[in-house]
Design a protein around this motif. Structure first.
Motif, PDB file in Angstrom:
ATOM      1  N   ASN A   1     -49.220-100.972 -26.449  1.00  0.00           N
ATOM      2  CA  ASN A   1     -48.241 -99.991 -25.978  1.00  0.00           C
ATOM      3  C   ASN A   1     -47.585-100.377 -24.658  1.00  0.00           C
ATOM      4  O   ASN A   1     -46.356-100.446 -24.575  1.00  0.00           O
ATOM      5  CB  ASN A   1     -48.869 -98.599 -25.870  1.00  0.00           C
ATOM      6  N   PRO A   2     -48.348-100.613 -23.573  1.00  0.00           N
ATOM      7  CA  PRO A   2     -47.694-100.966 -22.305  1.00  0.00           C
ATOM      8  C   PRO A   2     -46.945-102.292 -22.370  1.00  0.00           C
ATOM      9  O   PRO A   2     -45.902-102.451 -21.717  1.00  0.00           O
ATOM     10  CB  PRO A   2     -48.852-101.022 -21.297  1.00  0.00           C
ATOM     11  N   VAL A   3     -47.435-103.224 -23.166  1.00  0.00           N
ATOM     12  CA  VAL A   3     -46.749-104.521 -23.326  1.00  0.00           C
ATOM     13  C   VAL A   3     -45.403-104.300 -24.006  1.00  0.00           C
ATOM     14  O   VAL A   3     -44.371-104.819 -23.569  1.00  0.00           O
ATOM     15  CB  VAL A   3     -47.611-105.505 -24.147  1.00  0.00           C
ATOM     16  N   ALA A   4     -45.414-103.509 -25.077  1.00  0.00           N
ATOM     17  CA  ALA A   4     -44.176-103.245 -25.814  1.00  0.00           C
ATOM     18  C   ALA A   4     -43.172-102.481 -24.960  1.00  0.00           C
ATOM     19  O   ALA A   4     -41.966-102.736 -25.035  1.00  0.00           O
ATOM     20  CB  ALA A   4     -44.485-102.464 -27.089  1.00  0.00           C
ATOM     21  N   ARG A   5     -43.662-101.554 -24.148  1.00  0.00           N
ATOM     22  CA  ARG A   5     -42.758-100.811 -23.273  1.00  0.00           C
ATOM     23  C   ARG A   5     -42.031-101.751 -22.317  1.00  0.00           C
ATOM     24  O   ARG A   5     -40.816-101.652 -22.124  1.00  0.00           O
ATOM     25  CB  ARG A   5     -43.537 -99.765 -22.466  1.00  0.00           C
ATOM     26  N   LYS A   6     -42.784-102.658 -21.715  1.00  0.00           N
ATOM     27  CA  LYS A   6     -42.200-103.589 -20.749  1.00  0.00           C
ATOM     28  C   LYS A   6     -41.214-104.532 -21.435  1.00  0.00           C
ATOM     29  O   LYS A   6     -40.099-104.760 -20.945  1.00  0.00           O
ATOM     30  CB  LYS A   6     -43.282-104.388 -20.039  1.00  0.00           C
ATOM     31  N   GLU A   7     -41.626-105.088 -22.564  1.00  0.00           N
ATOM     32  CA  GLU A   7     -40.744-106.007 -23.285  1.00  0.00           C
ATOM     33  C   GLU A   7     -39.467-105.302 -23.740  1.00  0.00           C
ATOM     34  O   GLU A   7     -38.364-105.856 -23.649  1.00  0.00           O
ATOM     35  CB  GLU A   7     -41.474-106.577 -24.502  1.00  0.00           C
ATOM     36  N   SER A   8     -39.605-104.079 -24.204  1.00  0.00           N
ATOM     37  CA  SER A   8     -38.438-103.321 -24.667  1.00  0.00           C
ATOM     38  C   SER A   8     -37.475-103.057 -23.522  1.00  0.00           C
ATOM     39  O   SER A   8     -36.252-103.175 -23.687  1.00  0.00           O
ATOM     40  CB  SER A   8     -38.881-101.999 -25.297  1.00  0.00           C
ATOM     41  N   TRP A   9     -38.027-102.693 -22.353  1.00  0.00           N
ATOM     42  CA  TRP A   9     -37.149-102.415 -21.218  1.00  0.00           C
ATOM     43  C   TRP A   9     -36.414-103.669 -20.766  1.00  0.00           C
ATOM     44  O   TRP A   9     -35.235-103.611 -20.397  1.00  0.00           O
ATOM     45  CB  TRP A   9     -37.940-101.824 -20.052  1.00  0.00           C
ATOM     46  N   GLU A  10     -37.075-104.804 -20.830  1.00  0.00           N
ATOM     47  CA  GLU A  10     -36.420-106.067 -20.473  1.00  0.00           C
ATOM     48  C   GLU A  10     -35.264-106.367 -21.420  1.00  0.00           C
ATOM     49  O   GLU A  10     -34.220-106.887 -21.010  1.00  0.00           O
ATOM     50  CB  GLU A  10     -37.453-107.195 -20.478  1.00  0.00           C
ATOM     51  N   VAL A  11     -35.430-106.023 -22.696  1.00  0.00           N
ATOM     52  CA  VAL A  11     -34.343-106.192 -23.666  1.00  0.00           C
ATOM     53  C   VAL A  11     -33.189-105.257 -23.325  1.00  0.00           C
ATOM     54  O   VAL A  11     -32.016-105.662 -23.337  1.00  0.00           O
ATOM     55  CB  VAL A  11     -34.840-105.923 -25.104  1.00  0.00           C
ATOM     56  N   LEU A  12     -33.503-104.015 -22.988  1.00  0.00           N
ATOM     57  CA  LEU A  12     -32.454-103.061 -22.616  1.00  0.00           C
ATOM     58  C   LEU A  12     -31.693-103.547 -21.387  1.00  0.00           C
ATOM     59  O   LEU A  12     -30.454-103.449 -21.331  1.00  0.00           O
ATOM     60  CB  LEU A  12     -33.059-101.681 -22.347  1.00  0.00           C
ATOM     61  N   GLU A  13     -32.414-104.072 -20.411  1.00  0.00           N
ATOM     62  CA  GLU A  13     -31.756-104.587 -19.208  1.00  0.00           C
ATOM     63  C   GLU A  13     -30.850-105.769 -19.546  1.00  0.00           C
ATOM     64  O   GLU A  13     -29.736-105.891 -19.004  1.00  0.00           O
ATOM     65  CB  GLU A  13     -32.798-104.990 -18.168  1.00  0.00           C
ATOM     66  N   LYS A  14     -31.310-106.639 -20.428  1.00  0.00           N
ATOM     67  CA  LYS A  14     -30.508-107.800 -20.846  1.00  0.00           C
ATOM     68  C   LYS A  14     -29.200-107.344 -21.498  1.00  0.00           C
ATOM     69  O   LYS A  14     -28.113-107.833 -21.145  1.00  0.00           O
ATOM     70  CB  LYS A  14     -31.309-108.655 -21.828  1.00  0.00           C
TER      71      LYS A  14
END
Length: 291
Positions: free
Chosen positions: A129-142
């Protein structure tokens, strides 16, 4: 623009009331709802990738006809969609958001939200869960930096999830969209979002489909609606709007779609905002407290 910690943030021009489209999944209903909304003056549509919506492609299709019908352009309207649970993570997130752009037939999305803090809603202790949250936010920022997303945010995030996000985010979340009504009023979360310059947005203003009658027939709520000379539904919308909280009422009935917009004209006093609150809170939908 930068916030106090140096993080970038964006404040797109988002209307305070939008058309919710949860479970509005036939082309006929999508067309009727958005047509009535544009005619009444709405300029904000809320959808999601989740199967409970299943209408991104239909919205994209009907907008091609409805925008010119109402003398509007893409720039005149605000579209929110959400990254569903199953699409969290690096590759899946980006692929699904690009697919949402295709379905909506647009070059950009005004607001993209992470729909839920857990990537596996059946196991709140899943370490993914926390890993996916971080990875997802990085995609949104990109995708935000590539101008495919005009603003980015989250949905159903509790304070613990926001604290985690703010620990690594380079772009401040613009919105946190959560369940909020007189039966479930998360005072601490609303204050936290306000302190961090994150706009708090309400969904399920009338309660859930199963239990909404309890809220719509609540004696305190009905008495207050009568006091303001309005319907219970418009009182509930105005209850949130009067707190600076935007709302997303959903209806398949074009008459109700237009009526909901009248809530913008009603100002509920702080005393009556408090008076409407139930003594015990009841959450109707997703519970993110342990994710």
């Amino acid at each position: 623009m930068l916030d106090k910690t140096g993080r970038e943030y964006v404040r797109a021009k988002m209307p305070m009331i939008g058309v919710g489209t949860y479970q509005v999944s036939s082309e006929k209903d999508v067309y009727a709802s958005i047509d009535a909304a544009f005619d009444a003056g709405y300029r904000f549509i809320d959808t999601a990738q989740d199967s409970g919506y299943n209408n991104e492609q239909l919205i994209g299709k009907v907008l091609k006809e409805l925008l010119p019908k109402h003398n509007l352009t893409r720039e005149d309207i605000f579209i929110t969609t959400k990254l569903m649970v199953e699409n969290q993570g690096n590759e899946k997130a980006e692929k699904s958001i690009l697919e949402s752009l295709k379905k909506l037939q647009t070059d950009y999305i005004d607001l993209l939200l992470i729909h839920f803090p857990g990537c596996n809603r059946n196991d709140p202790n899943d370490p993914r869960n926390p890993v996916a949250r971080k990875e997802s936010w990085e995609v949104l920022e990109k995708l935000y930096n590539e101008k495919k997303l005009r603003s980015i945010g989250v949905s159903n995030y509790e304070i613990v999830h926001l604290e985690e996000l703010l620990g690594h985010a380079k772009v401040l979340p613009a919105v946190n969209q959560c369940e909020y009504h007189p039966y479930y009023y998360t005072k601490d979360l609303v204050k936290y979002c306000e302190s961090k310059d994150i706009h708090f947005q309400a969904y399920s203003s009338f309660g859930s489909e199963v239990k909404k009658q309890a809220l719509l027939t609540d004696p305190k709520v009905t008495a207050l609606a009568k006091k303001y000379g309005t319907s219970v539904t418009n009182f509930l919308l105005a209850w949130a709007l009067s707190q600076g909280i935007s709302v997303l009422p959903r209806s398949r009935n074009p008459v109700h779609v237009k009526e909901n917009l009248e809530a913008l004209k009603i100002k509920i006093t702080p005393e009556d905002i408090e008076a409407a609150k139930a003594d015990n809170q009841t959450k109707f939908l997703w519970d993110p407290t342990k994710y």
